[in-house]
Write a protein that holds these residues in place. Structure first.
Motif, PDB file in Angstrom:
ATOM      1  N   LYS A 224      21.173  -0.031  -4.736  1.00  0.00           N
ATOM      2  CA  LYS A 224      20.594  -1.213  -5.346  1.00  0.00           C
ATOM      3  C   LYS A 224      19.127  -1.369  -4.954  1.00  0.00           C
ATOM      4  O   LYS A 224      18.717  -0.992  -3.860  1.00  0.00           O
ATOM      5  CB  LYS A 224      21.386  -2.459  -4.931  1.00  0.00           C
ATOM      6  CG  LYS A 224      22.811  -2.493  -5.476  1.00  0.00           C
ATOM      7  CD  LYS A 224      23.500  -3.804  -5.121  1.00  0.00           C
ATOM      8  CE  LYS A 224      24.906  -3.856  -5.711  1.00  0.00           C
ATOM      9  NZ  LYS A 224      25.590  -5.142  -5.382  1.00  0.00           N
ATOM     10  N   ILE A 225      18.359  -1.938  -5.874  1.00  0.00           N
ATOM     11  CA  ILE A 225      16.948  -2.178  -5.610  1.00  0.00           C
ATOM     12  C   ILE A 225      16.797  -3.468  -4.814  1.00  0.00           C
ATOM     13  O   ILE A 225      17.392  -4.497  -5.148  1.00  0.00           O
ATOM     14  CB  ILE A 225      16.165  -2.294  -6.931  1.00  0.00           C
ATOM     15  CG1 ILE A 225      16.343  -1.025  -7.765  1.00  0.00           C
ATOM     16  CG2 ILE A 225      14.685  -2.534  -6.657  1.00  0.00           C
ATOM     17  CD1 ILE A 225      15.727  -1.127  -9.140  1.00  0.00           C
ATOM     18  N   ASP A 226      16.014  -3.405  -3.747  1.00  0.00           N
ATOM     19  CA  ASP A 226      15.737  -4.583  -2.942  1.00  0.00           C
ATOM     20  C   ASP A 226      14.303  -5.040  -3.200  1.00  0.00           C
ATOM     21  O   ASP A 226      13.364  -4.246  -3.084  1.00  0.00           O
ATOM     22  CB  ASP A 226      15.923  -4.262  -1.454  1.00  0.00           C
ATOM     23  CG  ASP A 226      15.725  -5.478  -0.572  1.00  0.00           C
ATOM     24  OD1 ASP A 226      16.696  -6.196  -0.322  1.00  0.00           O
ATOM     25  OD2 ASP A 226      14.565  -5.716  -0.159  1.00  0.00           O
TER      26      ASP A 226
ATOM     27  N   THR B 289       7.093  -3.939  -0.393  1.00  0.00           N
ATOM     28  CA  THR B 289       6.511  -3.240   0.749  1.00  0.00           C
ATOM     29  C   THR B 289       6.059  -1.834   0.368  1.00  0.00           C
ATOM     30  O   THR B 289       4.986  -1.373   0.773  1.00  0.00           O
ATOM     31  CB  THR B 289       7.533  -3.161   1.899  1.00  0.00           C
ATOM     32  OG1 THR B 289       7.939  -4.488   2.260  1.00  0.00           O
ATOM     33  CG2 THR B 289       6.929  -2.469   3.107  1.00  0.00           C
ATOM     34  N   THR B 290       6.875  -1.164  -0.440  1.00  0.00           N
ATOM     35  CA  THR B 290       6.521   0.186  -0.894  1.00  0.00           C
ATOM     36  C   THR B 290       5.264   0.168  -1.738  1.00  0.00           C
ATOM     37  O   THR B 290       4.392   1.029  -1.599  1.00  0.00           O
ATOM     38  CB  THR B 290       7.687   0.792  -1.699  1.00  0.00           C
ATOM     39  OG1 THR B 290       8.864   0.802  -0.893  1.00  0.00           O
ATOM     40  CG2 THR B 290       7.352   2.214  -2.129  1.00  0.00           C
TER      41      THR B 290
ATOM     42  N   GLU C 230       2.268  -0.295   0.653  1.00  0.00           N
ATOM     43  CA  GLU C 230       1.973   0.743   1.630  1.00  0.00           C
ATOM     44  C   GLU C 230       1.859   2.155   1.057  1.00  0.00           C
ATOM     45  O   GLU C 230       1.192   3.004   1.650  1.00  0.00           O
ATOM     46  CB  GLU C 230       3.050   0.730   2.722  1.00  0.00           C
ATOM     47  CG  GLU C 230       3.114  -0.589   3.495  1.00  0.00           C
ATOM     48  CD  GLU C 230       4.203  -0.591   4.551  1.00  0.00           C
ATOM     49  OE1 GLU C 230       4.978   0.397   4.589  1.00  0.00           O
ATOM     50  OE2 GLU C 230       4.283  -1.555   5.331  1.00  0.00           O
ATOM     51  N   LYS C 231       2.496   2.406  -0.099  1.00  0.00           N
ATOM     52  CA  LYS C 231       2.564   3.783  -0.578  1.00  0.00           C
ATOM     53  C   LYS C 231       1.993   3.988  -1.981  1.00  0.00           C
ATOM     54  O   LYS C 231       2.206   5.036  -2.578  1.00  0.00           O
ATOM     55  CB  LYS C 231       4.017   4.272  -0.536  1.00  0.00           C
ATOM     56  CG  LYS C 231       4.593   4.299   0.872  1.00  0.00           C
ATOM     57  CD  LYS C 231       5.988   4.893   0.905  1.00  0.00           C
ATOM     58  CE  LYS C 231       6.528   4.940   2.322  1.00  0.00           C
ATOM     59  NZ  LYS C 231       7.892   5.548   2.376  1.00  0.00           N
ATOM     60  N   THR C 232       1.308   2.973  -2.502  1.00  0.00           N
ATOM     61  CA  THR C 232       0.633   3.142  -3.787  1.00  0.00           C
ATOM     62  C   THR C 232      -0.823   2.736  -3.632  1.00  0.00           C
ATOM     63  O   THR C 232      -1.224   2.177  -2.607  1.00  0.00           O
ATOM     64  CB  THR C 232       1.285   2.279  -4.900  1.00  0.00           C
ATOM     65  OG1 THR C 232       0.978   0.894  -4.678  1.00  0.00           O
ATOM     66  CG2 THR C 232       2.790   2.462  -4.928  1.00  0.00           C
ATOM     67  N   SER C 233      -1.599   3.016  -4.658  1.00  0.00           N
ATOM     68  CA  SER C 233      -3.028   2.690  -4.633  1.00  0.00           C
ATOM     69  C   SER C 233      -3.315   1.297  -5.198  1.00  0.00           C
ATOM     70  O   SER C 233      -4.475   0.929  -5.369  1.00  0.00           O
ATOM     71  CB  SER C 233      -3.817   3.741  -5.423  1.00  0.00           C
ATOM     72  OG  SER C 233      -3.370   3.795  -6.767  1.00  0.00           O
ATOM     73  N   LEU C 234      -2.258   0.523  -5.491  1.00  0.00           N
ATOM     74  CA  LEU C 234      -2.470  -0.805  -6.038  1.00  0.00           C
ATOM     75  C   LEU C 234      -3.153  -1.714  -5.018  1.00  0.00           C
ATOM     76  O   LEU C 234      -2.701  -1.791  -3.871  1.00  0.00           O
ATOM     77  CB  LEU C 234      -1.142  -1.437  -6.459  1.00  0.00           C
ATOM     78  CG  LEU C 234      -0.401  -0.835  -7.659  1.00  0.00           C
ATOM     79  CD1 LEU C 234       0.902  -1.592  -7.892  1.00  0.00           C
ATOM     80  CD2 LEU C 234      -1.263  -0.868  -8.910  1.00  0.00           C
TER      81      LEU C 234
END
Length: 302
Positions: free
Chosen positions: A251-253, A259-260, A263-267
């Motif tokens: 399931k998607i939280d 948080t992703t 921390e893990k994208t350029s947005l």
């Protein structure tokens, strides 16, 4: 285009499913290209070996275990990342009604491919009309024999959207000598394909920051467990709606997803959604496209 149907004929396609509403312009190409290529057209999509529909409608048909789809052609809205993995042959098509429905196509969900024969595509700076270099985004202008003459009894809008081709004055392959300003933001990839980045009219301003909703949606669709995403502005806040992958038990939280993105994208921070709504399916219009108005309406009344 006839070439598209002849090409997919080599993979065993013989029956094309009529899944689109007759009020949707793409139904015209489905009907006449199918019959012109000598293939059968069926209203029963369970009997078809090829299906042409919107990306939002595709999972509805493909998740039915009785389907016989070998080739999938989608268009009409931004494509869901990874949709090409759902069948043997895949085509992501793009084109406005004003340019005879289909202008470009390619085999990937992450691009709208290359122009068809006799179609010219230009990526233009909206501010000054200059061509954008590869990798730089701008507005897509389309020229060629498919460009229409304009809008019936709307001369002012026709003059605004259809302009004389300023890039190739000697072009002899088109009828009107004009290009159509699509309002879509795209860029050229290193492979010479067009990357669709969203609509210019889907650009919003929230708390002074200019936000491209298409960039937010693309970042969300790359996350694990997400099969579709829509970003909207609501009362100076950014709200995102995501589809969870029905093929996995994970399931998607919402908190983990936020948080992703941080921390893990350029947005940048102002493009991280204030609220992410997890959904099993999106509401669709009669044309099979995601109904953004209903999404927002349901959110505000929830």
């Amino acid at each position: 285009p006839m070439e598209r149907y002849i090409e997919i004929g080599v993979v065993g396609v013989d029956v094309v499913g009529m899944s689109l509403s007759m009020i949707f312009d793409a139904s015209i190409s489905t009907i006449f290209c199918t019959l012109g290529a000598g293939l059968a057209l069926s209203m029963d999509t369970k009997k078809c070996t090829m299906l042409h529909c919107t990306p939002s409608m595709a999972p509805i048909y493909l998740n039915d275990e009785s389907n016989n789809v070998q080739s999938l052609s989608v268009g009409g809205e931004a494509c869901t990342v990874g949709l090409e993995n759902s069948c043997d042959h895949f085509r992501n098509s793009y084109g406005p009604t004003e340019c005879s429905i289909i202008a470009t196509a390619g085999p990937s969900s992450t691009s709208i491919g290359k122009p068809h024969p006799n179609v010219q595509c230009y990526i233009v700076h909206r501010e000054d009309g200059r061509l954008c270099p590869p990798g730089v985004s701008g507005e897509l202008w389309i020229g060629g024999i498919g460009v229409s003459r304009g809008y019936h009894n709307r001369p002012e809008l026709t003059e605004e959207m259809f302009v004389q081709n300023p890039f190739d004055l000697k072009l002899k392959s088109d009828v009107t000598g004009k290009v159509y300003k699509t309002g879509d933001r795209v860029r050229w990839s290193d492979e010479g394909e067009l990357i669709y980045l969203g609509r210019f009219d889907h650009q919003v301003k929230i708390r002074g920051y200019r936000i491209e909703l298409g960039e937010v949606e693309s970042a969300l669709e790359l996350q694990a467990g997400v099969t579709g995403a829509i970003a909207l502005a609501h009362k100076q806040k950014l709200v995102a709606f995501v589809l969870s992958d029905k093929q996995t038990d994970k399931k998607i939280d919402e908190i983990i997803l936020k948080t992703t993105l941080k921390e893990k994208t350029s947005l940048p921070h102002y493009m991280i959604p204030w609220k992410i709504v997890i959904m099993d399916e999106f509401p669709l219009t009669r044309n099979g496209k995601v109904d953004r108005d209903i999404l927002l309406q349901n959110f505000t009344t929830a």
